[in-house]
Design a protein around this motif. Structure first.
Motif, short mmCIF file in Angstrom:
data_model
loop_
_atom_site.label_atom_id
_atom_site.label_comp_id
_atom_site.label_asym_id
_atom_site.label_seq_id
_atom_site.Cartn_x
_atom_site.Cartn_y
_atom_site.Cartn_z
N GLN B 54 0.86 -1.19 0.00
CA GLN B 54 0.00 0.00 0.00
C GLN B 54 0.89 1.23 0.00
OE1 GLN B 54 -2.51 -0.22 3.45
NE2 GLN B 54 -3.92 -1.65 2.46
N VAL B 55 0.45 2.25 -0.69
CA VAL B 55 1.20 3.51 -0.69
C VAL B 55 0.24 4.65 -0.33
CG1 VAL B 55 2.36 5.20 -2.18
CG2 VAL B 55 2.95 2.79 -2.37
N ASP B 56 0.65 5.48 0.62
CA ASP B 56 -0.14 6.67 0.98
C ASP B 56 0.74 7.90 0.82
OD1 ASP B 56 -2.83 5.73 2.14
OD2 ASP B 56 -1.34 4.35 2.99
N LEU B 57 0.26 8.88 0.09
CA LEU B 57 1.06 10.08 -0.20
C LEU B 57 0.19 11.32 -0.20
CD1 LEU B 57 2.95 8.76 -3.36
CD2 LEU B 57 4.04 9.28 -1.18
N GLU B 58 0.84 12.44 0.03
CA GLU B 58 0.16 13.74 -0.09
C GLU B 58 1.05 14.66 -0.92
OE1 GLU B 58 -2.08 14.12 4.21
OE2 GLU B 58 -0.48 15.52 3.69
N ALA B 59 0.44 15.59 -1.60
CA ALA B 59 1.22 16.60 -2.33
C ALA B 59 0.39 17.86 -2.42
CB ALA B 59 1.58 16.08 -3.71
N LEU B 66 1.97 13.09 -8.87
CA LEU B 66 2.47 12.22 -9.95
C LEU B 66 3.95 11.88 -9.73
CD1 LEU B 66 2.05 10.98 -12.78
CD2 LEU B 66 2.44 13.22 -13.77
N VAL B 67 4.76 12.89 -9.44
CA VAL B 67 6.20 12.65 -9.23
C VAL B 67 6.41 11.78 -7.99
CG1 VAL B 67 8.43 13.74 -8.69
CG2 VAL B 67 6.94 14.77 -10.40
N ALA B 68 5.68 12.10 -6.91
CA ALA B 68 5.86 11.36 -5.66
C ALA B 68 5.47 9.89 -5.83
CB ALA B 68 5.04 12.02 -4.55
N THR B 95 -4.72 13.75 -1.65
CA THR B 95 -4.21 12.68 -0.79
C THR B 95 -4.43 11.38 -1.54
OG1 THR B 95 -4.74 13.90 1.20
CG2 THR B 95 -4.47 11.53 1.45
N LEU B 96 -3.35 10.62 -1.69
CA LEU B 96 -3.43 9.40 -2.51
C LEU B 96 -3.34 8.15 -1.65
CD1 LEU B 96 -1.45 8.61 -5.73
CD2 LEU B 96 -1.04 7.20 -3.72
#
Lengths: 483, 137
Positions: B54-59, B66-68, B95-96
């Protein structure tokens, strides 16, 4: 779009894009190129990227572009830009993802003629002892504490571990260790990528190459460097591996918000930057220096393993099989240096991306024996073509922040190279020319085909003609190891 | 690989690699970008074991996300030797959350060093989102 008519011709080897070309430029762009080399890059975005680079806050003098320039991402490959320290900015994208990507040259006294029949064995041994390829891991399993020591000490760490000699370090840019590295400014992601990769070559355009010293142009400089006509030499081209890639990735992301905080407007988000005296700028500088030190240690480990390969192949068969360090130099780096600008000594941060430091004679940064002749500049050609050893000049100090070219420079896209060249056919062609090839990926080999690059001799003629470097020796490849 | 609504294709770039991606939604755009990045590298994966991450990211914007996300896939590829052929992405207010299913990498042709922000712009065109991504190789 920039046309040749927009450029002011200074000489046969030098051109300028004046600051008035675009309103947001802070300094002019000075290009070292012949008209022919210049025409080759008019179709790509090298010059547009150089103009974009000229908008960085705090720039002094000029943005300099070398004749091996080609389009990069944000900042052109072959670009040099100096920002005033400490109020100017530092830009991770203007240094590159492969922090301290660089070249090491080692000389031998092994005559090509006596080694000729053993070169296949040598290529195989180098391939065996120097791990290469995508994501390849090294034999060393470092703890996090050891990685932190590598970050702080660079090649000095390898000396303590028995992988280096005093002479190796003495003949390395900065003695193989940049002061001011701080591994606490490096992310856990970067450390996880960096720990298993020390002593590995990687893939892409990185290589280990055995050459023969084909022609000497400056006998005294060659003697000081230990280069003998007709003898073998070894080049190692690689950088800071996933460790540096992740550090640059982390800080380019972080600086996206820093530019907003500091009110910096830029034409390309890849050029993001922060003032050198800001916490963000200081943190990046400390992390970037950690990656630079990792790369110095990495090339040292590879040199150590290459020595094992040479011993295995040549011991008992030639009189002296030692590999002696000529020099190790970065071509993707940010350095705090002092230069004379408009008659004044100014402390600056010199960003070199695909450009080599090329300090002239008398520079206190050089070891004693090189202080007389100038700093060795290592210019690897494309695979299968010549490489050059040059020395820096006083003129380079005055006109190019003590910098010169770093290679041949690409001229063809990877996509086009893949379409035009088959890896296996290229390997056979090189073998037929007497160049032994050991490559992990045939597709990767095709992308690095000689026809995808400019003519390295034309690049070197330009820097020599412009007097920002002087020719010492030309090397011809006889064996190549690639990831 | 492309369909009318979503896809990716390689664009010529002198030194590096450029990928054009398009999709009706940001989540689908990221999924296509991941597929395109794996295809550019020539990555192949084993049949098994199947593994999930699982991946959780914010930008702060779509480009950052997209880059993260792609950078995280490069990181997992290098540190764990894994790549993913099933990618489910949910995005709420930048938030992804991604559910990834894949397997160990058996072959990679070429190394991607990093995902850059160079001229990166996620923009709408004829009811589709588009972006050109330059990779450092």
């Amino acid at each position: 779009m920039i046309a040749i008519q927009d450029l002011k011709r200074i000489s046969d080897y030098e051109w300028e894009i004046p600051q008035t070309f675009r309103q947001d430029m802070r300094v002019p762009v000075r290009i070292f190129a012949t008209r022919r080399l210049l025409e080759k890059v008019m179709d790509d975005k090298s010059l547009e990227q150089a103009v974009n680079a000229a908008t960085l806050p705090g720039l002094v003098g000029r943005v300099v572009v070398m004749p091996d320039m080609h389009q990069g991402y944000g900042f052109p490959i072959g670009g040099v830009a100096a920002t005033r320290y400490p109020e100017g900015v530092i830009s991770p994208g203007a240094i590159g993802y492969d922090i301290n990507c660089g070249v090491r040259l080692l000389a031998t006294s092994i005559e090509y003629e006596e080694a000729k029949t053993l070169l296949g064995d040598l290529a195989t041994a180098l391939d065996h002892y120097c791990p290469s390829g995508v994501g390849e891991k090294g034999a060393l399993r470092m703890s996090e504490k050891e990685l932190d020591q590598v970050c702080r000490e660079g090649a000095r760490w390898t000396l303590k571990q028995g992988y280096a000699t005093e002479m190796d370090l003495l003949r390395t840019e900065e003695g193989g260790c940049l002061e001011g590295a701080d591994p606490s400014k490096v992310s856990p992601h970067a450390k996880e990528r960096g720990r298993p990769q020390l002593g590995t070559l990687g893939a892409g355009n990185h290589f280990i190459e055995v050459d023969v010293v084909e022609q000497i142009f400056d006998a005294e400089a060659a003697r000081v460097m230990g280069l003998e006509e007709g003898a073998l030499a070894l080049q190692i081209h690689c950088g800071s591996r996933g460790f540096g890639h992740q550090i640059c990735t982390d800080y380019v992301r972080e600086f996206q918000s820093a530019v907003k905080r500091y009110g910096i407007q830029l034409p390309d988000r890849e050029l993001v930057c922060a003032p050198l005296n800001s916490p963000e700028g200081q943190n990046y500088l400390a992390a970037m220096r950690s990656a630079a030190n990792y790369a110095f240690a990495n090339r040292q480990m590879l040199a150590h393993n290459a020595r094992i390969a040479f011993e295995q192949v040549f011991a008992g068969k030639v009189r002296d099989w030692r590999l002696r360090q000529v020099y190790d130099i970065a071509h993707n780096m940010g350095k705090i240096e002092t230069h004379i600008i408009d008659g004044q000594e100014v402390k600056v941060c010199v960003h070199r991306k695909g450009a080599t430091r090329a300090f002239g004679p008398g520079s206190p940064e050089l070891p004693d024996e090189y202080r007389r002749i100038g700093q060795p500049v290592l210019v690897p050609g494309s695979m299968g073509t010549a490489s050059w050893v040059l020395v820096g000049t006083e003129s380079s100090m005055q006109r190019a922040f003590g910098s010169s070219c770093h290679g041949a420079g690409r001229v063809m896209s990877r996509q086009q190279a893949k379409k035009q060249v088959r890896g296996e056919a290229l390997r056979q062609e090189l073998e037929a020319d007497g160049i032994r090839v050991r490559a992990g990926s045939m597709a990767g080999l095709a992308e690095e085909a000689p026809q995808a690059y400019k003519d390295v001799d034309a690049v070197v003629e330009t820097v020599a003609g412009a007097e920002i470097a002087r020719k010492v020796a030309r090397l011809r490849p006889v064996a190549v190891v690639k990831g | 690989m492309e369909t009318y609504l979503s896809g990716y294709r390689e664009v010529a770039h002198t030194a590096d690699w450029e990928l054009e991606v398009w999709a009706p939604t940001l989540a689908e755009l990221l999924r296509q970008a991941a597929r395109g990045m794996y295809a550019l590298s020539g990555i192949q994966i084993a049949d098994r074991p199947r593994l999930q991450r699982q991946v959780d990211l914010e930008a702060s914007d779509a480009e950052g996300l997209l880059v993260a996300f792609l950078s995280e896939l490069l990181y997992i590829g290098e540190t764990e030797g894994l790549a993913f052929d099933q990618i489910e992405i949910e995005i709420n207010h930048l938030t992804l959350h991604a559910e990834l299913s894949g397997a160990p990498i058996t072959k990679t042709d070429k190394e991607i060093k990093a995902v850059t922000y160079h001229n990166l712009s996620v923009h709408a065109e004829n009811n589709l989102l588009r972006a050109n991504i330059v990779f450092d190789v």
